[in-house]
Design an enzyme around this catalytic site. Sequence first.
Site, mmCIF file in Angstrom:
data_model
loop_
_atom_site.group_PDB
_atom_site.id
_atom_site.type_symbol
_atom_site.label_atom_id
_atom_site.label_comp_id
_atom_site.label_asym_id
_atom_site.label_seq_id
_atom_site.Cartn_x
_atom_site.Cartn_y
_atom_site.Cartn_z
ATOM 1 N NE ARG A 137 -21.443 72.866 68.993
ATOM 2 C CZ ARG A 137 -20.287 73.441 69.324
ATOM 3 N NH1 ARG A 137 -20.226 74.752 69.487
ATOM 4 N NH2 ARG A 137 -19.194 72.724 69.488
ATOM 5 C CG ASP A 155 -25.302 75.691 70.994
ATOM 6 O OD1 ASP A 155 -25.604 76.702 71.676
ATOM 7 O OD2 ASP A 155 -24.343 74.954 71.294
ATOM 8 C CE1 TYR A 182 -24.123 63.468 67.659
ATOM 9 C CE2 TYR A 182 -23.349 62.956 65.447
ATOM 10 C CZ TYR A 182 -23.090 63.155 66.787
ATOM 11 O OH TYR A 182 -21.803 63.048 67.263
ATOM 12 C CG ASP A 235 -21.583 70.294 72.071
ATOM 13 O OD1 ASP A 235 -20.371 70.097 72.256
ATOM 14 O OD2 ASP A 235 -22.050 70.818 71.036
#
Length: 286
Positions: free
Chosen positions: A171, A80, A66, A38
């Site tokens: 997300r 988000d 992540y 993203d």
Amino acid sequence: MNGIVIVDKPEGWTSQDVTAKLRGVFRTRRIGHGGTLDPMATGVLPVFVGRATRGVEFFEHAEKTYIARLRLGITTDTEDITGTVLEERPVSVTKEMLEQVLEHFRGEIDQIPPMYSAIKINGQKLCDIARKGREVERQSRKVIIFRLECQEFSGTEATLLVHCSKGTYIRTLCKDIGAALGCGGCMATLRRISAGAYTEANAVKLDTLVQAENPERYLQPVDTMFAAYPQITLTEKQEKRCRNGNSFTVSLEEGTYRAYSASGEFLMLAKVENGMMTTVKSFFEV
């Protein structure tokens, strides 16, 4: 120029923005990336240059790791912090409560892809539908969370380490964890620290690549993405058959191999079945 460059993607850039910029840097149109990030996300973005683009299809299945920051008490339309706030709730969560909830998100789980994603339904991207103010039903998908740990917790925010399978939306994971806690939640920040065999230690800042006099020195050989498979050196006769796309007999256990010429050139990713080696994908110069 041929190879893989591991870009440390800056915030605010799409993955397509990065590849477009690097076409000029490496002076080739044959460029593709391995795994979309993203715009708000940063971190490891493998970019395949020249003949190495033949390996992009194999990278689609790579596992990712992540570091995400979960903000509790806020739900948004994009899942988000960049989205429109849909609901705010008071937060009364302890770290023990969070740890109990995280346990339910480890292993194989079902995820409903977010509306703000590039997945297509009836030929239309979900994000395009969402921007028109509409929402459509999405089918849940199986993803695997191999590792999920809370590294920091402040009462309203948690820093999570997530090691997951392809297709996992962090997300959505943040939103679902917030929902399970009863206060809602969204993703505040995201950084990818590994993708497949590549980590932050391999990553190069985009500015460094743009300003480099010799950007080619940052390219890694394409066979580095197959490092988990054993290496085999072919005989002259086997190499000839390989270059002609033919299979040949070998005395090897069944499985997948990296095949090289006697001079050390990476020729192909190959598989062995019933004593025969065949090409999965060739990477030699034609």
